[in-house]
Design an enzyme around this catalytic site. Structure first.
Site, mmCIF file in Angstrom:
data_model
loop_
_atom_site.group_PDB
_atom_site.id
_atom_site.type_symbol
_atom_site.label_atom_id
_atom_site.label_comp_id
_atom_site.label_asym_id
_atom_site.label_seq_id
_atom_site.Cartn_x
_atom_site.Cartn_y
_atom_site.Cartn_z
ATOM 1 N N CYS A 265 -77.561 0.853 45.327
ATOM 2 C CA CYS A 265 -78.237 1.857 46.163
ATOM 3 C C CYS A 265 -79.749 1.873 45.953
ATOM 4 C CB CYS A 265 -77.654 3.240 45.915
ATOM 5 S SG CYS A 265 -75.878 3.300 46.186
ATOM 6 N N HIS B 246 -82.616 8.119 48.809
ATOM 7 C CA HIS B 246 -81.326 7.485 49.063
ATOM 8 C C HIS B 246 -80.339 8.568 49.486
ATOM 9 C CE1 HIS B 246 -77.600 5.475 48.664
ATOM 10 N NE2 HIS B 246 -77.284 6.013 47.502
ATOM 11 N N ASN C 238 -73.088 7.593 52.850
ATOM 12 C CA ASN C 238 -73.901 6.849 51.888
ATOM 13 C C ASN C 238 -73.755 5.364 52.228
ATOM 14 O OD1 ASN C 238 -74.772 5.392 49.652
ATOM 15 N ND2 ASN C 238 -73.989 6.869 48.159
HETATM 16 C C1 LIG Z 1 -68.156 12.787 44.643
HETATM 17 C C2 LIG Z 1 -68.637 14.221 44.627
HETATM 18 C C3 LIG Z 1 -68.972 14.684 46.022
HETATM 19 C C4 LIG Z 1 -67.495 15.081 44.080
HETATM 20 O O1 LIG Z 1 -67.935 16.417 44.032
HETATM 21 P P1 LIG Z 1 -67.738 17.272 42.724
HETATM 22 O O2 LIG Z 1 -68.197 18.614 43.034
HETATM 23 O O3 LIG Z 1 -68.368 16.546 41.585
HETATM 24 O O4 LIG Z 1 -66.172 17.256 42.583
HETATM 25 P P2 LIG Z 1 -65.324 17.268 41.241
HETATM 26 O O5 LIG Z 1 -64.859 15.886 40.952
HETATM 27 O O6 LIG Z 1 -66.055 18.012 40.151
HETATM 28 O O7 LIG Z 1 -64.108 18.175 41.691
HETATM 29 C C5 LIG Z 1 -64.266 19.555 41.948
HETATM 30 C C6 LIG Z 1 -62.970 20.082 42.526
HETATM 31 O O8 LIG Z 1 -62.777 19.525 43.825
HETATM 32 C C7 LIG Z 1 -61.532 18.797 43.877
HETATM 33 N N1 LIG Z 1 -61.788 17.593 44.653
HETATM 34 C C8 LIG Z 1 -62.269 16.402 44.239
HETATM 35 N N2 LIG Z 1 -62.377 15.553 45.268
HETATM 36 C C9 LIG Z 1 -61.941 16.219 46.344
HETATM 37 C C10 LIG Z 1 -61.812 15.894 47.694
HETATM 38 N N3 LIG Z 1 -62.160 14.685 48.167
HETATM 39 N N4 LIG Z 1 -61.367 16.826 48.549
HETATM 40 C C11 LIG Z 1 -61.006 18.061 48.117
HETATM 41 N N5 LIG Z 1 -61.102 18.426 46.845
HETATM 42 C C12 LIG Z 1 -61.567 17.524 45.967
HETATM 43 C C13 LIG Z 1 -61.205 18.483 42.439
HETATM 44 O O9 LIG Z 1 -59.809 18.350 42.274
HETATM 45 C C14 LIG Z 1 -61.742 19.704 41.715
HETATM 46 O O10 LIG Z 1 -60.815 20.763 41.866
HETATM 47 P P3 LIG Z 1 -60.595 21.824 40.666
HETATM 48 O O11 LIG Z 1 -61.917 22.532 40.523
HETATM 49 O O12 LIG Z 1 -59.507 22.689 41.196
HETATM 50 O O13 LIG Z 1 -60.227 21.027 39.452
HETATM 51 C C15 LIG Z 1 -69.861 14.366 43.710
HETATM 52 O O14 LIG Z 1 -69.514 14.197 42.370
HETATM 53 C C16 LIG Z 1 -70.967 13.421 44.042
HETATM 54 O O15 LIG Z 1 -71.457 13.370 45.141
HETATM 55 N N6 LIG Z 1 -71.436 12.654 43.044
HETATM 56 C C17 LIG Z 1 -72.519 11.733 43.235
HETATM 57 C C18 LIG Z 1 -71.990 10.588 43.988
HETATM 58 C C19 LIG Z 1 -73.059 9.671 44.417
HETATM 59 O O16 LIG Z 1 -74.134 10.068 44.732
HETATM 60 N N7 LIG Z 1 -72.699 8.407 44.395
HETATM 61 C C20 LIG Z 1 -73.457 7.388 44.893
HETATM 62 C C21 LIG Z 1 -74.636 7.191 44.087
HETATM 63 S S1 LIG Z 1 -75.433 5.886 44.720
#
Ligand SMILES: CC(C)(COP(=O)(O)OP(=O)(O)OC[C@H]1O[C@@H](n2cnc3c(N)ncnc32)[C@H](O)[C@@H]1OP(=O)(O)O)[C@@H](O)C(=O)NCCC(=O)NCCS
Length: 331
Positions: free
Chosen positions: A122, A256, A287
């Site tokens: 990225c 990004h 993304n």
């Molecule tokens: C991927 C991303 C959106 C996930 O969001 P998050 O808030 O971190 O989600 P978490 O993994 O902490 O999960 C939070 C809750 O949502 C739930 N959850 C996870 N993925 C889910 C989905 N796709 N749909 C619904 N619920 C989801 C989890 O089970 C958790 O539930 P709980 O609180 O009951 O245990 C986030 O971590 C993110 O954007 N990270 C950066 C990614 C990025 O930028 N990557 C590319 C870099 S180049």
């Protein structure tokens, strides 16, 4: 002692033109949610994504890159035979070798160009802009074509709740060459390989003599999220300082497009005035890794939110963990 000639150098380098390519197939959240027990609301709230584009069977990293490159050359009013270096950033080209850049050079008729791919995920486009700027000013190349192109839909695990909804496909390109005043600020960049597992693409099958198949991308979403919001603001500030400009001098911030919440956090941290336009292309593109910055730039130009001569702050960050940021003047 025999001396070695120094290449003829250009004093300044800058962006001469931009181009983009978005595949036609629009994929709304509703198409992906069942397999990951998610919802349109959750995806919008946690990532800002409403829809993304997926490339079709006949659209590849190189065909999309070729279309974006042709658009950038037309925008720059530069002919392909004048390009002497093509740098293509991607992590989704199907072949480890030859490079996607070589294939694109042939497709556009850049017969005088050297060609190389950049593997910085990225951060790839911002890395490539830094390399192109340096190459022009060092005299290694006169006119460089920089491309970011990704077909991430081919490497996604559609059952993985953390990644299935996040990514999209597309390509963007820029022509970088000699300018009368410097058009690209110093690139602030780095990488931390100790965090290689945070985003990694595992080849499932890589057997000698067979084509690589079923590679899937895995990501520790929270690790990446925390790293981005805790350290990329400082990288942005260093890029502004290195260019000798303030947030008030910037017309648009083009981070990004990883997650809208990361963008919002960086905007708050940097304290931009209201006048600064914030790129939010993630809403409709997802993304797109190395393609996300040039695609977002293209959107701002199409919407008339930026104009020729405006300064933009770009930052790419992701797998590596790698990052690169610079200020640039729009062509
Ligand atoms: C991927 C991303 C959106 C996930 O969001 P998050 O808030 O971190 O989600 P978490 O993994 O902490 O999960 C939070 C809750 O949502 C739930 N959850 C996870 N993925 C889910 C989905 N796709 N749909 C619904 N619920 C989801 C989890 O089970 C958790 O539930 P709980 O609180 O009951 O245990 C986030 O971590 C993110 O954007 N990270 C950066 C990614 C990025 O930028 N990557 C590319 C870099 S180049």
């Amino acid at each position: 002692m025999v001396t070695i000639n120094t290449p003829a150098v250009a004093t300044h380098a800058g962006l001469l033109g931009l181009g983009a390519y978005r595949p036609s197939r629009v994929v709304p959240n509703s198409e992906l949610v069942d397999r990951i027990e998610s919802s349109d609301e959750w995806i919008r709230e946690r990532s800002g994504i409403i829809e993304r584009r997926y490339a079709g069977e006949d659209e590849t990293v190189t065909t999309m890159a070729t279309s974006a490159a042709i658009a950038a050359l037309a925008d720059a009013k530069v002919v392909a035979t004048d390009i002497d270096l093509v740098i293509l950033a991607t992590f989704t080209h199907r072949y480890a070798t030859p490079s996607a850049a070589a294939e694109v050079s042939a497709a556009i008729g850049a017969v005088n160009a050297a060609a190389v791919d950049v593997g910085a995920a990225c951060a790839g486009f911002a890395y490539a802009v830094g390399l192109a700027d340096a190459a022009v000013r060092a005299g290694t190349a006169k006119t460089v074509l920089v491309i970011g192109s990704e077909k991430i839909s081919e490497v996604i695990d559609f059952d993985d709740r953390g990644t299935a909804f996040l990514f999209g496909d597309g390509a963007g390109a820029a022509v970088i060459g000699a300018t009368t005043e410097q058009g690209v600020g110093p690139t602030v960049w780095g990488a931390d390989g100790s965090q290689k597992d945070a985003i990694i693409m595992h080849p499932d099958t890589f057997t000698a003599g067979k084509e690589k198949t079923n590679s899937v991308l895995t990501m520790q979403g929270q690790t990446v999220f925390r790293w981005a919001i805790s350290s990329m603001g400082d990288v942005c500030k260093r890029a502004l300082d290195a260019a000798g400009v303030t947030p008030e001098d910037i017309k648009a911030f083009v981070p990004h497009q990883a997650n809208m919440r990361i963008t919002n956090s960086l905007v708050k941290n940097l304290g931009f005035p209201e006048s600064v336009v914030i790129a939010r292309d993630i809403e409709s593109a997802g993304n797109t890794s190395a393609a996300s910055i040039p695609l977002a730039l293209d959107r701002l130009r199409q919407n008339g939110e930026v104009a020729s001569g405006d300064l933009v702050l770009m930052i790419g960050f992701g797998a590596g963990l790698a990052f690169a940021a610079q200020v640039a003047r729009l062509p």
